[in-house]
Design a protein around this motif. Structure first.
Motif, PDB file in Angstrom:
ATOM      1  N   TYR A 155      54.088  35.568   5.912  1.00 46.74           N
ATOM      2  CA  TYR A 155      54.587  34.455   5.086  1.00 46.74           C
ATOM      3  C   TYR A 155      54.468  34.831   3.607  1.00 46.74           C
ATOM      4  N   PRO A 156      55.315  35.728   3.143  1.00 49.28           N
ATOM      5  CA  PRO A 156      55.187  36.237   1.760  1.00 49.28           C
ATOM      6  C   PRO A 156      55.504  35.208   0.680  1.00 49.28           C
ATOM      7  N   ASP A 157      56.175  34.127   1.026  1.00 53.89           N
ATOM      8  CA  ASP A 157      56.553  33.116   0.029  1.00 53.89           C
ATOM      9  C   ASP A 157      55.529  31.979  -0.068  1.00 53.89           C
ATOM     10  N   SER A 158      54.343  32.191   0.465  1.00 54.26           N
ATOM     11  CA  SER A 158      53.311  31.152   0.453  1.00 54.26           C
ATOM     12  C   SER A 158      52.828  30.852  -0.957  1.00 54.26           C
ATOM     13  N   TYR A 159      52.499  29.591  -1.188  1.00 53.09           N
ATOM     14  CA  TYR A 159      51.827  29.165  -2.411  1.00 53.09           C
ATOM     15  C   TYR A 159      50.327  29.089  -2.153  1.00 53.09           C
ATOM     16  N   LEU A 160      49.554  29.197  -3.217  1.00 55.89           N
ATOM     17  CA  LEU A 160      48.097  29.145  -3.121  1.00 55.89           C
ATOM     18  C   LEU A 160      47.568  28.041  -4.018  1.00 55.89           C
ATOM     19  N   LEU A 161      46.681  27.201  -3.494  1.00 53.05           N
ATOM     20  CA  LEU A 161      46.054  26.139  -4.290  1.00 53.05           C
ATOM     21  C   LEU A 161      44.770  26.668  -4.902  1.00 53.05           C
ATOM     22  N   ASP A 162      44.708  26.641  -6.221  1.00 50.60           N
ATOM     23  CA  ASP A 162      43.547  27.177  -6.944  1.00 50.60           C
ATOM     24  C   ASP A 162      43.535  26.522  -8.325  1.00 50.60           C
ATOM     25  N   PHE A 163      42.634  26.947  -9.179  1.00 49.80           N
ATOM     26  CA  PHE A 163      42.684  26.471 -10.565  1.00 49.80           C
ATOM     27  C   PHE A 163      43.935  27.058 -11.219  1.00 49.80           C
ATOM     28  N   SER A 164      44.778  26.173 -11.782  1.00 50.61           N
ATOM     29  CA  SER A 164      46.040  26.631 -12.354  1.00 50.61           C
ATOM     30  C   SER A 164      46.572  25.599 -13.328  1.00 50.61           C
ATOM     31  N   ASN A 165      47.299  26.073 -14.321  1.00 50.91           N
ATOM     32  CA  ASN A 165      47.970  25.172 -15.250  1.00 50.91           C
ATOM     33  C   ASN A 165      49.276  24.640 -14.668  1.00 50.91           C
ATOM     34  N   GLU A 166      49.711  25.216 -13.560  1.00 52.08           N
ATOM     35  CA  GLU A 166      50.928  24.779 -12.878  1.00 52.08           C
ATOM     36  C   GLU A 166      50.548  23.687 -11.887  1.00 52.08           C
ATOM     37  N   ASN A 167      50.886  22.448 -12.238  1.00 50.76           N
ATOM     38  CA  ASN A 167      50.509  21.329 -11.379  1.00 50.76           C
ATOM     39  C   ASN A 167      51.300  21.346 -10.078  1.00 50.76           C
ATOM     40  N   ILE A 168      50.628  21.028  -8.989  1.00 56.64           N
ATOM     41  CA  ILE A 168      51.269  21.052  -7.674  1.00 56.64           C
ATOM     42  C   ILE A 168      52.453  20.096  -7.605  1.00 56.64           C
ATOM     43  N   ASP A 169      52.426  19.029  -8.395  1.00 55.76           N
ATOM     44  CA  ASP A 169      53.527  18.062  -8.387  1.00 55.76           C
ATOM     45  C   ASP A 169      54.856  18.704  -8.801  1.00 55.76           C
ATOM     46  N   SER A 170      54.789  19.689  -9.695  1.00 57.19           N
ATOM     47  CA  SER A 170      56.015  20.316 -10.196  1.00 57.19           C
ATOM     48  C   SER A 170      56.638  21.275  -9.190  1.00 57.19           C
ATOM     49  N   LYS A 171      55.877  21.634  -8.143  1.00 54.01           N
ATOM     50  CA  LYS A 171      56.362  22.601  -7.156  1.00 54.01           C
ATOM     51  C   LYS A 171      56.448  22.014  -5.749  1.00 54.01           C
ATOM     52  N   LYS A 172      56.147  20.737  -5.599  1.00 56.13           N
ATOM     53  CA  LYS A 172      56.003  20.199  -4.249  1.00 56.13           C
ATOM     54  C   LYS A 172      57.279  20.285  -3.419  1.00 56.13           C
ATOM     55  N   ASP A 173      58.446  20.274  -4.073  1.00 57.01           N
ATOM     56  CA  ASP A 173      59.695  20.378  -3.325  1.00 57.01           C
ATOM     57  C   ASP A 173      59.974  21.811  -2.875  1.00 57.01           C
ATOM     58  N   ASP A 174      59.277  22.772  -3.479  1.00 61.61           N
ATOM     59  CA  ASP A 174      59.484  24.186  -3.142  1.00 61.61           C
ATOM     60  C   ASP A 174      58.473  24.700  -2.122  1.00 61.61           C
ATOM     61  N   ILE A 175      57.355  24.008  -1.984  1.00 58.19           N
ATOM     62  CA  ILE A 175      56.265  24.513  -1.144  1.00 58.19           C
ATOM     63  C   ILE A 175      56.550  24.243   0.326  1.00 58.19           C
ATOM     64  N   LYS A 176      56.683  25.306   1.088  1.00 53.63           N
ATOM     65  CA  LYS A 176      56.837  25.208   2.544  1.00 53.63           C
ATOM     66  C   LYS A 176      55.554  25.643   3.263  1.00 53.63           C
ATOM     67  N   THR A 177      54.819  26.549   2.615  1.00 53.71           N
ATOM     68  CA  THR A 177      53.555  27.043   3.157  1.00 53.71           C
ATOM     69  C   THR A 177      52.537  27.060   2.027  1.00 53.71           C
ATOM     70  N   LEU A 178      51.362  26.459   2.271  1.00 55.05           N
ATOM     71  CA  LEU A 178      50.333  26.342   1.241  1.00 55.05           C
ATOM     72  C   LEU A 178      49.009  26.877   1.771  1.00 55.05           C
ATOM     73  N   ILE A 179      48.388  27.757   0.991  1.00 59.18           N
ATOM     74  CA  ILE A 179      47.097  28.346   1.350  1.00 59.18           C
ATOM     75  C   ILE A 179      45.994  27.628   0.581  1.00 59.18           C
ATOM     76  N   ILE A 180      44.969  27.209   1.298  1.00 54.93           N
ATOM     77  CA  ILE A 180      43.831  26.523   0.679  1.00 54.93           C
ATOM     78  C   ILE A 180      42.547  27.219   1.122  1.00 54.93           C
ATOM     79  N   GLY A 181      41.643  27.453   0.182  1.00 58.61           N
ATOM     80  CA  GLY A 181      40.422  28.200   0.461  1.00 58.61           C
ATOM     81  C   GLY A 181      39.356  27.359   1.155  1.00 58.61           C
ATOM     82  N   CYS A 182      38.355  28.045   1.636  1.00 62.29           N
ATOM     83  CA  CYS A 182      37.183  27.373   2.199  1.00 62.29           C
ATOM     84  C   CYS A 182      36.205  27.095   1.068  1.00 62.29           C
ATOM     85  N   GLU A 183      34.984  26.686   1.388  1.00 60.40           N
ATOM     86  CA  GLU A 183      33.983  26.468   0.338  1.00 60.40           C
ATOM     87  C   GLU A 183      33.741  27.794  -0.379  1.00 60.40           C
ATOM     88  N   GLY A 184      33.824  27.759  -1.704  1.00 54.91           N
ATOM     89  CA  GLY A 184      33.693  28.987  -2.475  1.00 54.91           C
ATOM     90  C   GLY A 184      35.024  29.544  -2.927  1.00 54.91           C
TER      91      GLY A 184
END
Length: 223
Positions: A155-184
């Protein structure tokens, strides 16, 4: 409950016993000749049954009709969730199902504890109950992956949720796959694998637990 799950829904006759019997005929107090909706969660059909026989430990219901009724989100979101404590997943999974999340792939990321094992049978039972209550005509699909690198190859087109200046709201229509980390969160090596344009975050300075970030992100994208 919007419907009752029975894996043999669609058969001309259903034998109801065990916990389902206790719920329908002890707790809900259904009577002979009353009508009950069932799904098998394998097809999109909603089955209507008539209660024919009730005895002390089981009941027999007869099929009256069936109708294809699909109750799903129009948008499909695939969540790649770095593996964390299964107890945390079990507490969050019903909410994710009610939000309409399509699929979860659990990834053994660098900060995941390798001894964690997912009890998929237990998760399925939680999801069946969740869909019965919210009316969803399916449950979340599951997969597992050995590393973030392996997942990104598929899934090379995945988005990653992390600290970022790019708010998720601005990309929500483009996100089909989202990666979220565990604790840490993610290791520096893992962060380097993601294109900077594919990293999104929240408009918050607070550090969220993985399950809080997951439910918040899925909510923003799907509803």
């Amino acid at each position: 409950m919007q419907f009752t799950f029975h894996e043999e829904s669609g058969s001309q006759f259903l034998e109801i016993d065990g916990d389902t019997y206790k719920y329908l005929f002890k707790a809900r107090r259904h009577k002979i000749n009353e009508k009950i909706f069932f799904r098998n969660l394998k097809d999109n059909l909603l089955y209507l049954y008539n209660v024919n026989i009730i005895d002390r430990r089981k009941a027999i219901c007869e099929l009256i009709s069936s109708e294809e009724i699909v109750i799903e989100n129009t948008k499909k979101l695939h969540l790649a969730w770095c593996l964390l404590d299964p107890k945390t997943i079990e507490k969050s999974i019903a909410s994710l199902n009610e939000l309409g999340l399509y699929k979860i792939t659990f990834i053994y990321c660098e900060f995941s504890q390798k001894n964690f094992k997912i009890n998929f049978d237990k998760l399925e039972k939680i999801l069946i109950n969740s869909s019965s209550q919210c009316g969803r005509s399916s449950i979340i699909k599951f997969d597992i992956c050995n590393s973030l690198n392996d997942f990104l190859l598929e899934y090379p087109d995945s988005y990653l949720l992390d600290f970022s200046n790019e708010n998720i709201d601005s990309k929500k229509d483009d996100i089909k796959t989202l990666i979220i980390g565990c604790e840490g969160g993610f290791s520096e090596g893992e962060r380097k694998k993601i294109n900077a344009n594919k990293v999104v975050g929240f408009d918050s300075n607070l550090i969220l637990r993985s399950e809080t970030a997951t439910i918040s992100a899925v909510s923003k994208i799907l509803i």
